[in-house]
Design an enzyme around this catalytic site. Structure first.
Site, PDB file in Angstrom:
ATOM      1  N   LYS A  23     -26.112  22.041 -48.216  1.00 48.72           N
ATOM      2  CA  LYS A  23     -26.061  20.913 -47.271  1.00 48.72           C
ATOM      3  C   LYS A  23     -26.222  19.578 -48.003  1.00 48.72           C
ATOM      4  O   LYS A  23     -25.464  18.648 -47.762  1.00 48.72           O
ATOM      5  CB  LYS A  23     -27.199  21.070 -46.248  1.00 48.72           C
ATOM      6  CG  LYS A  23     -27.482  19.813 -45.447  1.00 48.72           C
ATOM      7  CD  LYS A  23     -28.620  19.998 -44.471  1.00 48.72           C
ATOM      8  CE  LYS A  23     -30.009  19.758 -45.026  1.00 48.72           C
ATOM      9  NZ  LYS A  23     -30.443  18.355 -45.129  1.00 48.72           N
ATOM     10  N   ASN A  24     -27.216  19.512 -48.901  1.00 47.22           N
ATOM     11  CA  ASN A  24     -27.527  18.217 -49.509  1.00 47.22           C
ATOM     12  C   ASN A  24     -26.549  17.814 -50.609  1.00 47.22           C
ATOM     13  O   ASN A  24     -26.623  16.706 -51.139  1.00 47.22           O
ATOM     14  CB  ASN A  24     -28.968  18.196 -50.015  1.00 47.22           C
ATOM     15  CG  ASN A  24     -29.951  18.166 -48.845  1.00 47.22           C
ATOM     16  OD1 ASN A  24     -29.544  17.923 -47.699  1.00 47.22           O
ATOM     17  ND2 ASN A  24     -31.223  18.420 -49.119  1.00 47.22           N
ATOM     18  N   CYS A 117     -35.968  13.332 -40.693  1.00 42.46           N
ATOM     19  CA  CYS A 117     -37.035  14.273 -40.378  1.00 42.46           C
ATOM     20  C   CYS A 117     -38.350  13.543 -40.142  1.00 42.46           C
ATOM     21  O   CYS A 117     -38.613  12.492 -40.723  1.00 42.46           O
ATOM     22  CB  CYS A 117     -37.214  15.235 -41.548  1.00 42.46           C
ATOM     23  SG  CYS A 117     -35.944  16.493 -41.590  1.00 42.46           S
ATOM     24  N   ARG A 122     -40.265   7.365 -44.778  1.00 36.86           N
ATOM     25  CA  ARG A 122     -39.143   7.567 -45.698  1.00 36.86           C
ATOM     26  C   ARG A 122     -38.361   6.260 -45.753  1.00 36.86           C
ATOM     27  O   ARG A 122     -37.311   6.114 -45.133  1.00 36.86           O
ATOM     28  CB  ARG A 122     -38.272   8.737 -45.234  1.00 36.86           C
ATOM     29  CG  ARG A 122     -39.020  10.059 -45.265  1.00 36.86           C
ATOM     30  CD  ARG A 122     -38.157  11.193 -44.790  1.00 36.86           C
ATOM     31  NE  ARG A 122     -37.138  11.561 -45.759  1.00 36.86           N
ATOM     32  CZ  ARG A 122     -36.126  12.386 -45.470  1.00 36.86           C
ATOM     33  NH1 ARG A 122     -36.007  12.884 -44.267  1.00 36.86           N
ATOM     34  NH2 ARG A 122     -35.231  12.696 -46.387  1.00 36.86           N
ATOM     35  N   ASP A 305     -38.462  20.480 -50.630  1.00 35.07           N
ATOM     36  CA  ASP A 305     -37.855  21.157 -49.472  1.00 35.07           C
ATOM     37  C   ASP A 305     -38.287  22.620 -49.368  1.00 35.07           C
ATOM     38  O   ASP A 305     -38.059  23.259 -48.339  1.00 35.07           O
ATOM     39  CB  ASP A 305     -36.324  21.072 -49.533  1.00 35.07           C
ATOM     40  CG  ASP A 305     -35.834  19.663 -49.233  1.00 35.07           C
ATOM     41  OD1 ASP A 305     -36.623  18.864 -48.678  1.00 35.07           O
ATOM     42  OD2 ASP A 305     -34.673  19.356 -49.551  1.00 35.07           O
ATOM     43  N   ARG A 396     -30.205  22.252 -38.147  1.00 34.16           N
ATOM     44  CA  ARG A 396     -29.662  21.140 -38.940  1.00 34.16           C
ATOM     45  C   ARG A 396     -29.414  21.605 -40.376  1.00 34.16           C
ATOM     46  O   ARG A 396     -28.563  21.031 -41.073  1.00 34.16           O
ATOM     47  CB  ARG A 396     -30.647  19.973 -38.975  1.00 34.16           C
ATOM     48  CG  ARG A 396     -30.747  19.211 -37.667  1.00 34.16           C
ATOM     49  CD  ARG A 396     -31.699  18.054 -37.793  1.00 34.16           C
ATOM     50  NE  ARG A 396     -31.371  17.238 -38.961  1.00 34.16           N
ATOM     51  CZ  ARG A 396     -32.172  16.342 -39.496  1.00 34.16           C
ATOM     52  NH1 ARG A 396     -33.357  16.116 -38.975  1.00 34.16           N
ATOM     53  NH2 ARG A 396     -31.789  15.645 -40.544  1.00 34.16           N
TER      54      ARG A 396
HETATM   55  N1  EPU Z   1     -38.345   6.597 -51.388  1.00 29.29           N
HETATM   56  C1  EPU Z   1     -38.814   5.320 -51.229  1.00 29.29           C
HETATM   57  N2  EPU Z   1     -37.910   4.334 -50.997  1.00 29.29           N
HETATM   58  C2  EPU Z   1     -36.570   4.566 -50.924  1.00 29.29           C
HETATM   59  C3  EPU Z   1     -36.097   5.898 -51.091  1.00 29.29           C
HETATM   60  C4  EPU Z   1     -37.016   6.889 -51.321  1.00 29.29           C
HETATM   61  O1  EPU Z   1     -40.012   5.079 -51.282  1.00 29.29           O
HETATM   62  O2  EPU Z   1     -35.795   3.607 -50.733  1.00 29.29           O
HETATM   63  C5  EPU Z   1     -39.310   7.681 -51.633  1.00 29.29           C
HETATM   64  C6  EPU Z   1     -39.342   8.678 -50.487  1.00 29.29           C
HETATM   65  O3  EPU Z   1     -40.178   8.250 -49.441  1.00 29.29           O
HETATM   66  C7  EPU Z   1     -39.832   9.919 -51.195  1.00 29.29           C
HETATM   67  C8  EPU Z   1     -39.200   9.795 -52.582  1.00 29.29           C
HETATM   68  O4  EPU Z   1     -38.874   8.428 -52.747  1.00 29.29           O
HETATM   69  O5  EPU Z   1     -41.210   9.866 -51.300  1.00 29.29           O
HETATM   70  C9  EPU Z   1     -37.954  10.615 -52.816  1.00 29.29           C
HETATM   71  O6  EPU Z   1     -37.050  10.455 -51.728  1.00 29.29           O
HETATM   72  P1  EPU Z   1     -35.475  10.640 -51.928  1.00 29.29           P
HETATM   73  O7  EPU Z   1     -34.843   9.312 -51.787  1.00 29.29           O
HETATM   74  O8  EPU Z   1     -35.242  11.399 -53.180  1.00 29.29           O
HETATM   75  O9  EPU Z   1     -35.107  11.541 -50.675  1.00 29.29           O
HETATM   76  P2  EPU Z   1     -33.803  11.491 -49.781  1.00 29.29           P
HETATM   77  O10 EPU Z   1     -32.629  11.148 -50.605  1.00 29.29           O
HETATM   78  O11 EPU Z   1     -34.074  10.703 -48.566  1.00 29.29           O
HETATM   79  C10 EPU Z   1     -33.173  13.989 -50.201  1.00 29.29           C
HETATM   80  C11 EPU Z   1     -32.896  15.203 -49.354  1.00 29.29           C
HETATM   81  C12 EPU Z   1     -34.177  15.678 -48.687  1.00 29.29           C
HETATM   82  C13 EPU Z   1     -35.196  15.985 -49.789  1.00 29.29           C
HETATM   83  C14 EPU Z   1     -35.384  14.757 -50.695  1.00 29.29           C
HETATM   84  C15 EPU Z   1     -36.282  15.042 -51.893  1.00 29.29           C
HETATM   85  C16 EPU Z   1     -30.610  14.866 -48.667  1.00 29.29           C
HETATM   86  C17 EPU Z   1     -29.660  14.611 -47.572  1.00 29.29           C
HETATM   87  N3  EPU Z   1     -31.900  14.866 -48.345  1.00 29.29           N
HETATM   88  O12 EPU Z   1     -33.689  12.994 -49.325  1.00 29.29           O
HETATM   89  O13 EPU Z   1     -33.841  16.872 -47.982  1.00 29.29           O
HETATM   90  O14 EPU Z   1     -36.413  16.335 -49.203  1.00 29.29           O
HETATM   91  O15 EPU Z   1     -34.119  14.326 -51.212  1.00 29.29           O
HETATM   92  O16 EPU Z   1     -35.756  16.064 -52.665  1.00 29.29           O
HETATM   93  O17 EPU Z   1     -30.205  15.081 -49.792  1.00 29.29           O
HETATM   94  C18 EPU Z   1     -33.943  18.451 -46.241  1.00 29.29           C
HETATM   95  O18 EPU Z   1     -32.890  18.946 -46.660  1.00 29.29           O
HETATM   96  O19 EPU Z   1     -34.654  19.009 -45.364  1.00 29.29           O
HETATM   97  C19 EPU Z   1     -34.396  17.161 -46.764  1.00 29.29           C
HETATM   98  C20 EPU Z   1     -35.273  16.398 -46.126  1.00 29.29           C
END
Ligand code: EPU
Length: 424
Positions: A23-24, A117, A122, A305, A396
């Site tokens: 998915k990701n 989520c 986030r 995850d 999802r």
């Molecule tokens: N963060 C910030 N500011 C930002 C962006 C991120 O503080 O502008 C922080 C987040 O709060 C978190 C950390 O940085 O503490 C890492 O977040 P990241 O940006 O890597 O997460 P994401 O891109 O929003 C993806 C996955 C998530 C997974 C995270 C971490 C997708 C679509 N989503 O989210 O997947 O938990 O990386 O590996 O790729 C899931 O599949 O259930 C899911 C939530």
């Protein structure tokens, strides 16, 4: 609203499964299709609610798409609007990266604050700072971000911490144009590498994907093509943990064990026999598993995850396990629900202590995708009946969960719809 899932647990899972595509990885690749006016075919796209939600947004922006079984055809001859409305973006955080694609292709974009989520803050501050560092003008008003460019993005983005979405945002924003962008402290996840491979197929020049320093050199125009998405290491991991929690045995085919080192090593440390080939993983569980200490962190560390699913597994393991989530320190919505099944859990200063034992069925809730995965694992291991509400969160991220569990011998079904509702 999806019907609750009913699981009569206590039976070891046994059998074989083919792992679904990730998915990701699929989500950013779908967004990447906005960059080109040429057709794109994606083989074996997971049929998940998050994918449908994103397709709705892409269609609003100008993408025509068609499913042919699990193959997805995408074509965006032109962008109809560079505005991504709140109703569509608020359903899923991953949709925020359409901003980067719109900036690259149209020179401007407007996107609402994303949803996602429900497990703690986030923010998108790192996305916005990165875009500004590359020379984009970004304004925020009433929860909507408007961005535009004068020249082409150029220079270096240094992330304070690795961010998967932030790295994808920059890769998208830098994909077109005569300039070069470097990302320092880029996310290392396999989904980033897959996304880079997809962009390279379109014609973007990328070096260093999968390392902390990635360089993206834009192309003048991009082509199309056919692409196959990597297997879902999180789905695979969830099934391995379910097999371990029920003391069963499972063979996962079409997996990539190289993406799963941290989990496989923890499963072995807990006493299970894990054997791998190039594209398969087999787990044969021990009847006397050992507790574990797990810190979830960025790849190649133990994935956040899989932190809720591993908590559910450890709730079945006698002894004391300690868990921290260094990516999302408050990702613990599953803790109260696991306690309903009889596990003893204590959360103090963001360290979760789990005193595992034999669980027994209860009525519980899934609050997000992976918290839901955790509830399913715990329910499969628990004696008696567990009813899980909130399954719409779980669908999802986990495709065809009910049938797949049944194929492994699980006693699982959906709560029947009351007659009156069924007739509506
Ligand atoms: N963060 C910030 N500011 C930002 C962006 C991120 O503080 O502008 C922080 C987040 O709060 C978190 C950390 O940085 O503490 C890492 O977040 P990241 O940006 O890597 O997460 P994401 O891109 O929003 C993806 C996955 C998530 C997974 C995270 C971490 C997708 C679509 N989503 O989210 O997947 O938990 O990386 O590996 O790729 C899931 O599949 O259930 C899911 C939530």
């Amino acid at each position: 609203m999806q019907r609750p899932m009913i699981i009569h647990g206590g039976t070891p899972l046994r059998g074989e499964l083919r792992v679904n595509p990730a998915k990701n990885a699929a989500l950013p690749i779908l967004v990447g299709s906005l960059l080109t006016s040429e057709p794109i075919t994606l083989e074996e796209v997971p049929r998940l609610r998050d994918i449908e939600v994103l397709l709705e947004l892409l269609a609003h922006l100008g993408t025509r798409y068609a499913w042919e079984g699990r193959t997805l055809h995408l074509h965006t001859p032109e962008i109809k609007t560079a505005k991504a409305p709140y109703e569509l973006v608020s359903k899923m955080r991953a949709s925020f990266i359409v901003l980067g694609a719109l900036l690259a292709r149209e020179g401007e974009g407007e996107v609402s604050m994303p949803g996602g989520c429900a497990f703690g803050p986030r923010p998108v501050d790192l996305h916005i700072k990165a875009l500004r560092d590359l020379g984009f003008a970004v304004e925020e008003e009433n929860g909507t971000f408007s961005a535009s460019r004068n020249g082409w993005p150029e220079g270096e983005v240094v992330f304070d911490r690795p961010t998967v979405g932030g790295t994808e945002q920059v890769m998208l924003a830098a994909a077109l144009g005569p300039t070069e962008v470097t990302i320092v402290n880029a996310a290392l996840e396999p989904e980033i590498v897959d996304f880079a491979n997809f962009l390279q197929m379109l014609g973007v020049h990328i070096e260093g994907a999968g390392t902390a320093k990635m360089t993206i050199r834009g192309a003048e125009t991009l082509g199309g093509g056919e692409y196959k998405i990597i297997p879902d290491r999180i789905e695979a991991g969830t099934y391995l943990l379910a097999a371990a929690a029920t003391r069963g045995e499972i063979l996962l085919e079409g997996a990539n064990p190289e993406h799963m080192d941290a989990l496989l090593s923890k499963l072995r440390e807990s006493g299970h026999t894990v054997v791998t080939g190039t594209d398969w993983v087999r787990l044969k569980s021990t009847s006397e598993p050992q507790p574990l200490n797990v810190d979830a962190r960025e790849y190649p560390g133990f994935p956040t995850d899989l932190q809720p699913p591993v908590s559910a597994y450890l709730a079945t393991v006698p002894g004391v396990s300690l868990l921290r989530d260094l990516v999302y320190p408050d990702r613990f919505t599953h803790v109260g629900e696991l306690a309903r099944l009889g596990a003893e859990l204590h959360l103090k200063e963001r360290v979760l202590a789990i005193h595992g034992r034999r669980l027994s069925g209860a009525r519980v809730k899934a609050f997000d995708i992976r918290g839901g995965g955790a509830m399913v694992i715990a329910a499969l291991a628990a004696d008696g009946e567990t009813i899980i509400e909130g399954m719409q969160h779980v669908s999802r991220g986990y495709e065809d969960l009910e049938n797949r569990l049944r194929s492994l011998g699980a006693n699982v079904f959906s709560e029947p719809v009351p007659l009156q509702q069924a007739a509506d």
